[in-house]
Design a protein around this motif. Structure first.
Motif, PDB file in Angstrom:
ATOM      1  N   TRP A   1       0.830  -1.208   0.000  1.00 38.33           N
ATOM      2  CA  TRP A   1       0.000   0.000   0.000  1.00 38.33           C
ATOM      3  C   TRP A   1       0.863   1.256   0.000  1.00 38.33           C
ATOM      4  O   TRP A   1       0.597   2.211  -0.731  1.00 38.33           O
ATOM      5  CB  TRP A   1      -0.904  -0.014   1.216  1.00 38.33           C
ATOM      6  CG  TRP A   1      -1.809   1.176   1.333  1.00 38.33           C
ATOM      7  CD1 TRP A   1      -2.978   1.391   0.662  1.00 38.33           C
ATOM      8  CD2 TRP A   1      -1.619   2.317   2.173  1.00 38.33           C
ATOM      9  NE1 TRP A   1      -3.538   2.594   1.035  1.00 38.33           N
ATOM     10  CE2 TRP A   1      -2.726   3.181   1.956  1.00 38.33           C
ATOM     11  CE3 TRP A   1      -0.637   2.686   3.092  1.00 38.33           C
ATOM     12  CZ2 TRP A   1      -2.855   4.397   2.633  1.00 38.33           C
ATOM     13  CZ3 TRP A   1      -0.760   3.892   3.758  1.00 38.33           C
ATOM     14  CH2 TRP A   1      -1.855   4.741   3.527  1.00 38.33           C
TER      15      TRP A   1
ATOM     16  N   ARG B   1       1.211   4.005  -3.178  1.00 39.42           N
ATOM     17  CA  ARG B   1       0.899   5.427  -3.039  1.00 39.42           C
ATOM     18  C   ARG B   1       2.075   6.310  -3.442  1.00 39.42           C
ATOM     19  O   ARG B   1       1.902   7.391  -3.998  1.00 39.42           O
ATOM     20  CB  ARG B   1       0.496   5.736  -1.597  1.00 39.42           C
ATOM     21  CG  ARG B   1      -0.885   5.225  -1.226  1.00 39.42           C
ATOM     22  CD  ARG B   1      -1.184   5.488   0.238  1.00 39.42           C
ATOM     23  NE  ARG B   1      -1.127   6.919   0.550  1.00 39.42           N
ATOM     24  CZ  ARG B   1      -2.143   7.762   0.411  1.00 39.42           C
ATOM     25  NH1 ARG B   1      -3.292   7.322  -0.079  1.00 39.42           N
ATOM     26  NH2 ARG B   1      -2.016   9.032   0.731  1.00 39.42           N
TER      27      ARG B   1
ATOM     28  N   VAL C   1      -2.855  -4.819  -3.056  1.00 39.99           N
ATOM     29  CA  VAL C   1      -2.652  -5.124  -1.637  1.00 39.99           C
ATOM     30  C   VAL C   1      -3.175  -6.524  -1.293  1.00 39.99           C
ATOM     31  O   VAL C   1      -2.457  -7.315  -0.647  1.00 39.99           O
ATOM     32  CB  VAL C   1      -3.294  -4.048  -0.745  1.00 39.99           C
ATOM     33  CG1 VAL C   1      -3.288  -4.484   0.723  1.00 39.99           C
ATOM     34  CG2 VAL C   1      -2.542  -2.723  -0.892  1.00 39.99           C
TER      35      VAL C   1
END
Length: 277
Positions: free
Chosen positions: A43, A47, A218
């Motif tokens: 994750w 990002r 994820v």
């Protein structure tokens, strides 16, 4: 254990005995932490670095060349395997620790847990992974991911060749067990299920990151890590492998996985640069 005997027992053997007495609890704790950690890392990277991925396909000839050269990395890693093997005889601490851990697991792990591991370990069987390999390759090919399909097949085929070769070099006998839940006749070192699991499920994670929408990344990372840990540890719980066999199998598989992913990424970026030139 008498005080005199305990004082003469190497610390590594004592640690193995303690770990084996609480092996199931340690496994569950490490499994949960690793799966959650994999999800958190994926994750975070998604990002920060992987918001957008180009869809450039890797060049097939460069994939084959990279994978062939990657065997040199595996041969270099063989020096580590040789050092481990030299310390596996009964007279060395590592060999004694292996046996102590296996004995403690046999004495303390509940029967229901062993039965569960006897089913879960099949996720790393050749009979299960071979059809998965063909199905995934066919899906990739149909969706015009021919470079990824080639890399996927070569990755799984490479570990199928590499691991038995190492087994015949070291020729280590397997642990003795009497639960009757798992039977193996090949040599023990390194663990083929562990090596195959990290290559197969690691490559599936790579393919998911390359081809699926971001929302699946994820969950894919968490599932891959969970499957790898479950398969690898099942071999220790079922006493068909010593712990050092599993460690060596994971090391072998991880080295080959790095070679495969690096070759695919190198071929992809090289093709992209040539297209821009």
């Amino acid at each position: 254990m008498p005080l005199e005997a305990s004082s003469l027992t190497p610390p590594l053997v004592l640690l193995a005995q303690q770990l084996g007495a609480h092996a199931l609890g340690w496994f569950l704790s490490i499994w949960i932490a690793s799966v959650l950690g994999a999800g958190a890392v994926c994750w975070t990277l998604q990002r920060r670095h992987f918001k957008a991925r180009d869809a450039e396909e890797p060049s097939e000839p460069r994939i084959a060349l990279g994978l062939a050269a990657g065997f040199l990395l595996i041969l270099a890693a063989a020096s580590v395997f040789a050092w481990i093997a030299s310390n596996l005889s009964d007279g060395h601490s590592m060999g004694r620790a292996d046996q102590a851990l296996a004995d403690a697991i046999g004495a303390h792990v509940p029967w229901t847990a062993l039965v569960a591991f006897s089913w879960l370990t099949h996720l790393g069987d050749f009979a299960f992974l071979a059809p998965v390999c063909l199905i995934v390759a066919a899906v990739l090919w149909r969706h015009a991911h021919r470079g990824l399909a080639l890399g996927w097949v070569l990755a799984l085929g490479g570990i199928v060749v590499l691991n038995p070769a190492l087994k015949h070099i070291f020729e280590r006998a397997r642990p003795v067990h009497d639960h009757g839940l798992a039977f193996e006749t090949s040599y023990s070192f390194p663990s083929g299920h562990s090596a195959g699991a990290i290559v197969s499920y690691g490559m599936l994670l790579y393919l998911a990151l390359r081809t699926l929408p971001a929302r699946w990344h994820v969950p894919a990372a968490m599932a891959a890590v969970g499957a790898i840990l479950t398969i690898a540890c099942s071999r220790i719980f079922l006493q068909v492998h010593f712990a050092s066999d599993v460690a060596a199998g994971l090391l072998t598989g991880f080295a080959w996985l790095l070679v495969c992913v690096s070759s695919l990424e190198y071929a992809r970026h090289r093709k992209g640069r040539r297209a821009q030139a």
